[in-house]
Design a protein around this motif. Structure first.
Motif, PDB file in Angstrom:
ATOM      1  N   TYR A 100       0.829  -1.211   0.000  1.00 32.95           N
ATOM      2  CA  TYR A 100       0.000   0.000   0.000  1.00 32.95           C
ATOM      3  C   TYR A 100       0.867   1.267   0.000  1.00 32.95           C
ATOM      4  CZ  TYR A 100      -4.536  -2.242   0.621  1.00 32.95           C
ATOM      5  OH  TYR A 100      -5.683  -2.963   0.420  1.00 32.95           O
ATOM      6  N   ALA A 101       1.937   1.235   0.815  1.00 34.56           N
ATOM      7  CA  ALA A 101       2.835   2.410   0.852  1.00 34.56           C
ATOM      8  C   ALA A 101       3.468   2.655  -0.504  1.00 34.56           C
ATOM      9  CB  ALA A 101       3.916   2.198   1.922  1.00 34.56           C
ATOM     10  N   LEU A 102       3.846   1.507  -1.143  1.00 35.00           N
ATOM     11  CA  LEU A 102       4.427   1.655  -2.476  1.00 35.00           C
ATOM     12  C   LEU A 102       3.413   2.225  -3.455  1.00 35.00           C
ATOM     13  CD1 LEU A 102       6.893   1.171  -4.261  1.00 35.00           C
ATOM     14  CD2 LEU A 102       6.037  -1.135  -4.710  1.00 35.00           C
ATOM     15  N   GLY A 103       2.162   1.830  -3.329  1.00 35.94           N
ATOM     16  CA  GLY A 103       1.119   2.374  -4.202  1.00 35.94           C
ATOM     17  C   GLY A 103       0.916   3.868  -3.991  1.00 35.94           C
ATOM     18  N   VAL A 104       0.908   4.264  -2.706  1.00 34.47           N
ATOM     19  CA  VAL A 104       0.767   5.702  -2.406  1.00 34.47           C
ATOM     20  C   VAL A 104       1.935   6.489  -2.993  1.00 34.47           C
ATOM     21  CG1 VAL A 104       0.706   7.408  -0.567  1.00 34.47           C
ATOM     22  CG2 VAL A 104      -0.652   5.319  -0.370  1.00 34.47           C
ATOM     23  N   ALA A 105       3.131   5.879  -2.872  1.00 36.66           N
ATOM     24  CA  ALA A 105       4.303   6.554  -3.426  1.00 36.66           C
ATOM     25  C   ALA A 105       4.177   6.743  -4.930  1.00 36.66           C
ATOM     26  CB  ALA A 105       5.564   5.754  -3.073  1.00 36.66           C
ATOM     27  N   PHE A 106       3.650   5.698  -5.611  1.00 36.06           N
ATOM     28  CA  PHE A 106       3.473   5.810  -7.053  1.00 36.06           C
ATOM     29  C   PHE A 106       2.437   6.877  -7.405  1.00 36.06           C
ATOM     30  CE2 PHE A 106       5.703   1.743  -7.665  1.00 36.06           C
ATOM     31  CZ  PHE A 106       6.419   2.048  -8.808  1.00 36.06           C
ATOM     32  N   VAL A 107       1.379   6.948  -6.577  1.00 39.22           N
ATOM     33  CA  VAL A 107       0.375   8.004  -6.818  1.00 39.22           C
ATOM     34  C   VAL A 107       1.003   9.389  -6.679  1.00 39.22           C
ATOM     35  CG1 VAL A 107      -1.743   9.061  -5.942  1.00 39.22           C
ATOM     36  CG2 VAL A 107      -1.578   6.568  -6.155  1.00 39.22           C
ATOM     37  N   GLY A 108       1.797   9.586  -5.602  1.00 30.82           N
ATOM     38  CA  GLY A 108       2.473  10.865  -5.429  1.00 30.82           C
ATOM     39  C   GLY A 108       3.398  11.183  -6.573  1.00 30.82           C
ATOM     40  N   LEU A 109       4.132  10.145  -7.029  1.00 33.39           N
ATOM     41  CA  LEU A 109       5.026  10.349  -8.154  1.00 33.39           C
ATOM     42  C   LEU A 109       4.251  10.707  -9.420  1.00 33.39           C
ATOM     43  CD1 LEU A 109       7.982  10.287  -8.993  1.00 33.39           C
ATOM     44  CD2 LEU A 109       7.728   7.853  -9.510  1.00 33.39           C
ATOM     45  N   ALA A 110       3.079  10.081  -9.563  1.00 30.25           N
ATOM     46  CA  ALA A 110       2.256  10.404 -10.730  1.00 30.25           C
ATOM     47  C   ALA A 110       1.757  11.847 -10.679  1.00 30.25           C
ATOM     48  CB  ALA A 110       1.080   9.427 -10.808  1.00 30.25           C
ATOM     49  N   VAL A 111       1.351  12.303  -9.454  1.00 23.99           N
ATOM     50  CA  VAL A 111       0.918  13.702  -9.310  1.00 23.99           C
ATOM     51  C   VAL A 111       2.053  14.654  -9.667  1.00 23.99           C
ATOM     52  CG1 VAL A 111       0.148  15.447  -7.666  1.00 23.99           C
ATOM     53  CG2 VAL A 111      -0.856  13.152  -7.613  1.00 23.99           C
ATOM     54  N   PHE A 112       3.260  14.328  -9.161  1.00 23.31           N
ATOM     55  CA  PHE A 112       4.421  15.159  -9.479  1.00 23.31           C
ATOM     56  C   PHE A 112       4.674  15.192 -10.993  1.00 23.31           C
ATOM     57  CE2 PHE A 112       8.970  15.234 -10.440  1.00 23.31           C
ATOM     58  CZ  PHE A 112       9.297  16.501  -9.987  1.00 23.31           C
ATOM     59  N   ASP A 113       4.540  13.993 -11.608  1.00 22.97           N
ATOM     60  CA  ASP A 113       4.779  13.920 -13.043  1.00 22.97           C
ATOM     61  C   ASP A 113       3.739  14.725 -13.812  1.00 22.97           C
ATOM     62  OD1 ASP A 113       6.177  12.704 -15.376  1.00 22.97           O
ATOM     63  OD2 ASP A 113       4.188  11.819 -15.696  1.00 22.97           O
ATOM     64  N   ARG A 114       2.486  14.690 -13.355  1.00 26.79           N
ATOM     65  CA  ARG A 114       1.429  15.468 -14.015  1.00 26.79           C
ATOM     66  C   ARG A 114       1.734  16.967 -13.934  1.00 26.79           C
ATOM     67  NH1 ARG A 114      -3.921  15.583 -15.601  1.00 26.79           N
ATOM     68  NH2 ARG A 114      -3.433  13.532 -16.450  1.00 26.79           N
ATOM     69  N   ARG A 115       2.129  17.397 -12.735  1.00 29.59           N
ATOM     70  CA  ARG A 115       2.466  18.818 -12.596  1.00 29.59           C
ATOM     71  C   ARG A 115       3.646  19.185 -13.488  1.00 29.59           C
ATOM     72  NH1 ARG A 115       1.862  20.077  -6.078  1.00 29.59           N
ATOM     73  NH2 ARG A 115      -0.401  19.720  -5.962  1.00 29.59           N
ATOM     74  N   ARG A 116       4.620  18.272 -13.575  1.00 29.23           N
ATOM     75  CA  ARG A 116       5.767  18.557 -14.412  1.00 29.23           C
ATOM     76  C   ARG A 116       5.352  18.691 -15.876  1.00 29.23           C
ATOM     77  NH1 ARG A 116       9.096  15.524 -17.479  1.00 29.23           N
ATOM     78  NH2 ARG A 116       8.026  13.616 -16.867  1.00 29.23           N
ATOM     79  N   ARG A 117       4.420  17.828 -16.288  1.00 28.10           N
ATOM     80  CA  ARG A 117       3.986  17.885 -17.673  1.00 28.10           C
ATOM     81  C   ARG A 117       3.048  19.044 -17.940  1.00 28.10           C
ATOM     82  NH1 ARG A 117       1.016  13.091 -18.938  1.00 28.10           N
ATOM     83  NH2 ARG A 117       0.984  12.497 -16.752  1.00 28.10           N
ATOM     84  N   ASP A 118       2.414  19.601 -16.865  1.00 29.85           N
ATOM     85  CA  ASP A 118       1.545  20.759 -17.043  1.00 29.85           C
ATOM     86  C   ASP A 118       2.322  22.051 -17.276  1.00 29.85           C
ATOM     87  OD1 ASP A 118      -0.723  19.304 -16.902  1.00 29.85           O
ATOM     88  OD2 ASP A 118      -1.098  19.702 -14.762  1.00 29.85           O
TER      89      ASP A 118
END
Length: 574
Positions: A461-479
């Motif tokens: 679960y922690a790894l999943g949360v980390a991936f979600v956070g990384l995805a949010v960061f990646d989205r902001r980077r791509r925005d």
């Protein structure tokens, strides 16, 4: 206080001298002049005199130095009657002396139709900054001319601080018209002609001045006037020249002056108008170079010429409508100041090309206001052809290529090493198993029986949360604006090339350094300046001047400057 002997007359200047004796030579004493209740008092300078004398008595020599200061003033009043001039005060340090007040009786001067004076003014309204011709005429009958001793002509309009006046240079042998002012005698070149009025022959002397209104409003000035001294008794001197022994004063005056000065109209004013008034203006533009790269400076020289007041003519903002496109050229924040010579008014401005598609400095508009037609007029300069090259972003191979040395004992590359995926643009999902599970036994299997306890599940679960956070960061980077991302990437790449160029031999380093800095400047053209231009010029000079191969590196001072400029350009693009 010394005054010329009377009688004294209305409108006729009275010379006043303040003579100060017994003061030290330095510093020059200060005179505090009074303010008469009526009339005007003007200062006309000082005449210091130093005299020395030597006295010898019984063989003993005595040297004495005497200092005299004579301050010159002139008083004029247009009202008859008894007037009082207050006392003057002379001060030097702690020493002060004062004169006594003086009372004078001013008489009226008889008016005569044997003389006349007048002003020729253009019809209004006039405009602020407009150049207009003003003519003054002095007429005297031929009969009175033979007895003329002197004349004093005054034009109060010429002493108004609401106007500026220009005079043509006096030619040799030309007739001169003398006009008295508070600042002294004004000599104007003039012309003379003879006319007949009411059966009398008159000599008319006229002179012209160029007048420029400085502020709007209604201006009223006293009429011009002239006072003549007519000889009534004469004698002959030893050269048989007739000299007057008695004179009669005569006076004449013109009409009062009333002028309406208006501001320039705001409606219909072009963006390329910058204060020029007159007729027939032209704009010439030249460039110091015609082959440039994006971001490099071009010095433009402007020449404005025309029949008008060039002191008020300026350049508009170079990014105004009808001039340079601000999306394709970088222009100065403020219009440049100009200098005037016999060819016109000259300006210089440095611009930079921002677009590799630019093929010319376009024809530029320049507008002026024609006071005769009451309209704005516009002229255009000639276009200037340009050859603009895109700033080149160089690859690593153009700077340095380093191969990884192969060792004899090196193990052969594995398939993983040959096909290792790269993270480009966004997160890579290479290797993820996205197939749907259809086996019921597997789906209903107890996790605990498979060794998947709470710790394991919590970790997942922690790894999943980390991936979600990384995805949010990646989205902001791509925005982020893609152009900003691309610019940052280009700047970082060019910055690396700068560092690599500094490791090359001097000639190659200078050439590659200039190309890398120009590449950075193309990304952030607003960050350029004189220091960067000097660096580019020095690099170009070194790359052309150095002949043959040399292992010598660039000087340390030049390397420091290059790193500093590269850092500033990279920071400007963040």
């Amino acid at each position: 206080m010394q005054l010329e002997r009377g009688p004294h007359y209305v409108g006729d200047g009275i010379d006043i001298n303040i003579v100060a004796e017994g003061f030290a030579k330095d510093p020059q004493p200060e005179v505090r002049a009074p303010q008469p209740a009526q009339g005007s008092l003007s200062y006309h300078g000082v005449s210091p005199q130093v005299s020395s004398s030597i006295t010898i008595v019984n063989g003993r020599m005595t040297r004495e130095q005497r200092v005299t200061f004579a301050y010159h003033y002139r008083y004029v009043s247009m009202q008859p009657g008894r007037i009082e001039i207050p006392g003057f005060q002379v001060i030097q340090g702690s020493l002060a002396r004062a004169t006594s007040p003086v009372r004078l009786q001013l008489r009226e001067i008889p008016r005569s139709n044997e003389i006349a004076v007048g002003l020729e003014l253009p019809e209004g309204p006039l405009f602020v900054g407009q150049r207009v011709r003003v003519a003054v005429e002095f007429a005297i009958s031929r009969r009175l001319q033979s007895d003329l001793v002197s004349y004093s002509l005054r034009v109060p309009l010429f002493e108004s601080n609401r106007y500026r006046f220009y005079d043509e240079p006096r030619g040799s042998g030309a007739t001169e018209l003398q006009i008295q002012t508070d600042e002294g005698t004004l000599l104007l070149p003039g012309t003379s002609r003879e006319v007949e009025r009411d059966g009398k022959k008159f000599l008319i002397v006229s002179a012209e001045r160029t007048m420029i209104p400085l502020e709007a409003g209604l201006t009223e000035a006293a009429p011009p006037s002239v006072i003549v001294d007519r000889g009534t008794q004469f004698r002959r001197d030893m050269f048989r020249t007739r000299q007057a022994t008695a004179v009669q004063k005569l006076m004449a005056s013109g009409r009062p002056v009333s002028l309406e000065i208006a501001e320039l109209p705001g409606q219909g004013r072009p963006a390329s108008f910058a204060g020029a008034l007159g007729r027939g203006f032209s704009l010439d533009v030249t460039a110091d170079r015609s082959v440039v790269q994006v971001g490099e400076p071009i010095v433009l020289s402007f020449r404005v010429a025309g029949d008008g007041d060039l002191t008020s003519a300026a350049l508009p903002r170079l990014d105004a409508e009808g001039l340079l496109d601000p999306t394709r050229f970088r222009v100065p924040d403020e219009p440049p100041r100009g200098r005037i010579d016999e060819d016109g008014k000259h300006f210089e401005a440095t611009v930079r090309v921002l677009d590799a598609g630019v093929r010319e400095i376009p024809a530029l508009d320049y507008s002026w206001f024609d006071a005769d037609t009451r309209r704005f007029e516009t002229t255009r300069s000639q276009p200037i052809a340009l050859s603009v090259g895109a700033a080149e972003v160089i690859g690593a191979g153009a700077v340095e290529r380093r191969e990884r040395p192969e060792r004899a004992d090196a193990a052969p590359a594995t398939g993983r090493e040959r096909a290792e995926p790269a993270l480009i643009g966004s997160l890579s999902l290479t290797g993820a198993d996205l197939a749907l599970e259809r086996d019921t036994t597997t789906l209903l299997r107890d996790d605990r029986a498979a060794g998947r306890g709470p710790v394991t599940l919590g970790s997942l679960y922690a790894l999943g949360v980390a991936f979600v956070g990384l995805a949010v960061f990646d989205r902001r980077r791509r925005d982020v604006d893609p152009r900003v991302v691309e610019r940052r990437r280009d700047l970082a790449e060019a910055r690396r090339k700068v560092e690599a160029a500094l490791e090359r031999p001097e000639r190659d380093a200078a050439e590659l350094l200039a190309r890398s800095l120009r590449a950075m400047l193309a990304s952030v053209p607003d960050a350029g300046g004189a220091e960067l231009d000097a660096m580019l010029g020095e690099c170009d000079a070194r790359s052309y001047a150095l002949v043959g191969e040399s292992s010598r590196a660039l000087p340390d001072e030049l390397q420091k400057r290059a790193r500093k400029l590269a850092s500033e350009l990279e920071e400007a693009g963040q």
